[in-house]
Design a protein around this motif. Structure first.
Motif, PDB file in Angstrom:
ATOM      1  N   UNK A 195      40.278  32.474  40.127  1.00  9.56           N
ATOM      2  CA  UNK A 195      38.848  32.684  39.937  1.00  9.56           C
ATOM      3  C   UNK A 195      38.273  31.787  38.839  1.00  9.56           C
ATOM      4  N   UNK A 196      39.036  31.546  37.792  1.00 12.03           N
ATOM      5  CA  UNK A 196      38.562  30.639  36.735  1.00 12.03           C
ATOM      6  C   UNK A 196      38.422  29.221  37.273  1.00 12.03           C
ATOM      7  N   UNK A 197      39.377  28.795  38.066  1.00 11.70           N
ATOM      8  CA  UNK A 197      39.289  27.454  38.634  1.00 11.70           C
ATOM      9  C   UNK A 197      38.173  27.348  39.663  1.00 11.70           C
ATOM     10  N   UNK A 198      37.942  28.433  40.404  1.00 12.81           N
ATOM     11  CA  UNK A 198      36.931  28.413  41.462  1.00 12.81           C
ATOM     12  C   UNK A 198      35.514  28.602  40.920  1.00 12.81           C
ATOM     13  N   UNK A 199      35.369  29.588  39.999  1.00 15.72           N
ATOM     14  CA  UNK A 199      34.024  29.963  39.556  1.00 15.72           C
ATOM     15  C   UNK A 199      33.810  29.830  38.052  1.00 15.72           C
ATOM     16  N   UNK A 200      34.884  29.586  37.304  1.00 15.97           N
ATOM     17  CA  UNK A 200      34.746  29.470  35.854  1.00 15.97           C
ATOM     18  C   UNK A 200      34.524  30.794  35.163  1.00 15.97           C
ATOM     19  N   UNK A 201      34.908  31.881  35.824  1.00 19.77           N
ATOM     20  CA  UNK A 201      34.755  33.202  35.217  1.00 19.77           C
ATOM     21  C   UNK A 201      35.714  34.188  35.877  1.00 19.77           C
ATOM     22  N   UNK A 202      35.981  35.262  35.177  1.00 20.26           N
ATOM     23  CA  UNK A 202      36.771  36.335  35.755  1.00 20.26           C
ATOM     24  C   UNK A 202      35.824  37.351  36.382  1.00 20.26           C
ATOM     25  N   UNK A 203      36.157  37.841  37.558  1.00 22.24           N
ATOM     26  CA  UNK A 203      35.258  38.757  38.263  1.00 22.24           C
ATOM     27  C   UNK A 203      35.975  40.028  38.705  1.00 22.24           C
ATOM     28  N   UNK A 204      37.070  40.380  38.007  1.00 22.96           N
ATOM     29  CA  UNK A 204      37.890  41.504  38.431  1.00 22.96           C
ATOM     30  C   UNK A 204      37.574  42.759  37.623  1.00 22.96           C
ATOM     31  N   UNK A 205      37.222  43.834  38.316  1.00 15.14           N
ATOM     32  CA  UNK A 205      37.083  45.147  37.694  1.00 15.14           C
ATOM     33  C   UNK A 205      38.211  46.013  38.238  1.00 15.14           C
ATOM     34  N   UNK A 206      39.278  46.137  37.469  1.00 14.75           N
ATOM     35  CA  UNK A 206      40.431  46.927  37.892  1.00 14.75           C
ATOM     36  C   UNK A 206      40.172  48.387  37.519  1.00 14.75           C
ATOM     37  N   UNK A 207      39.860  49.191  38.524  1.00 19.89           N
ATOM     38  CA  UNK A 207      39.405  50.563  38.262  1.00 19.89           C
ATOM     39  C   UNK A 207      40.557  51.545  38.059  1.00 19.89           C
ATOM     40  N   UNK A 208      41.771  51.187  38.518  1.00 19.69           N
ATOM     41  CA  UNK A 208      42.888  52.129  38.375  1.00 19.69           C
ATOM     42  C   UNK A 208      44.210  51.436  38.642  1.00 19.69           C
TER      43      UNK A 208
END
Length: 336
Positions: A195-208
């Motif tokens: 995701x960092x290479x693709x979008x330059x940001x982290x987009x993960x919300x690990x809920x559990x």
């Protein structure tokens, strides 16, 4: 007695090839005094897991190939039972012990007794506490396996959901278990790097993160509870294909089967077949063939008994299986 080098199977991690080799004439493996080699195998648990069954199957096939006696004991998920089982193996006069530990440190009383008797210990599949001092550890590389699964899952999530925040859950093996921790860290790292290479940001919300104990019937209620609490769940990190049937059932029960995508590890025949079906939701598994692990652990145990140099760390190959190569990788005749 052993050297600190990392080795890996350079060829494709195919047990089919290994099984074919059993038909070839192989000289019996013997101790230096000509006596038959006896190896004990202390397995953490067998029931409920095709992976564990095939780990033993691979070890037994390799032992038979070399005319080695293999004594397999099932600890049934009980650390105390595994400790007493190792004591029984010592009493039977085994020349080496292969151990898949139920608990990395809880088994130390047994490994201490092995050390006192100068009986070499080969760990397989699950890491041991460093105090156990095994002569070798046979496994996949759990961080790398997890990384590959996380990367491929992120790639599929990017194609399906774009760069928006992704709600995800993780079904691990056991809490505080080293292999679960290593796979978890690898999965998150692989996802994040993509995701960092693709979008330059982290987009993960690990809920559990929940623990399925590596079996489907334990994974099912944990996954169902997560899915009920988070009906907008989009991604599932699964640490073993063995737990997938429980996860599929839970997602189906909660109406999320067609809304989530799943990444897993192990490369079972059924998982590979599921990947070929776009409706299954499973997009990747990374091979971790238990038959190869079992066979290689026996080979290393034989070598150490015979006084040969062995690797202190031995990783089997772990190819990625996704929708691009699943059809090619699928073997309908496989026992695994």
């Amino acid at each position: 007695m052993h050297e600190s080098t990392i080795t890996a199977r350079q060829q494709q991690g195919s047990f089919k090839e290994s099984a074919q080799e059993t038909t070839e004439k192989v000289e019996p493996a013997r101790k230096k005094n000509g006596e038959k080699i006896v190896i004990g195998f202390s397995q953490r648990r067998v029931a409920g897991s095709d992976w564990y069954t095939n780990l033993i199957r691979g070890a037994e096939a390799e032992a038979k190939k070399h005319d080695v006696e293999l004594i397999v004991l099932d600890a049934q998920g009980d650390v105390a039972k595994q400790v007493s089982g190792v004591e029984d193996l010592i009493a039977q006069g085994v020349d080496a012990v292969i151990m898949n530990p139920q608990d990395p440190s809880g088994i130390i009383p047994a490994t201490n007794k092995l050390a006192q008797k100068n009986i070499p210990l080969v760990a397989v599949n699950s890491n041991l506490d460093a105090k156990a001092n095994p002569v070798s550890f046979v496994s996949d590389d759990p961080r790398d396996t997890g990384y590959k699964a996380g990367w491929e899952l992120a790639k599929a999530a990017s194609e399906k959901f774009g760069d928006r925040v992704i709600k995800a859950a993780m079904i691990s093996g056991y809490p505080k278990e080293l292999v679960s921790q290593y796979r978890r860290n690898g999965m998150i790292s692989g996802w994040t790097d993509f995701m960092l290479e693709k979008y330059g940001k982290s987009n993960l919300e690990l809920v559990a993160e929940r623990f399925g104990n590596w079996v489907p019937d334990k994974a099912l209620p944990e996954m169902q509870d997560i899915a009920t609490s988070h009906p907008d769940l989009q991604v599932v990190f699964c640490m073993s294909d063995v737990m997938l049937p429980g996860i599929f059932t839970a997602l189906n029960n909660t109406g999320l089967s067609d809304k989530t995508i799943i990444g897993s590890i192990d490369g079972t025949k059924e998982a590979i077949r599921k990947i070929s079906d776009p409706k299954s939701g499973l997009v990747v598994t990374v091979s971790n063939d238990p038959r190869v692990q079992g066979a290689d652990a026996v080979k290393i145990a034989i070598n150490v008994v015979q006084g040969e140099k062995i690797p202190s760390l031995h990783y089997i190959t772990n190819p990625v299986i996704n929708r691009e190569n699943a059809e090619k990788m699928y073997d309908p005749g496989s026992s695994y």
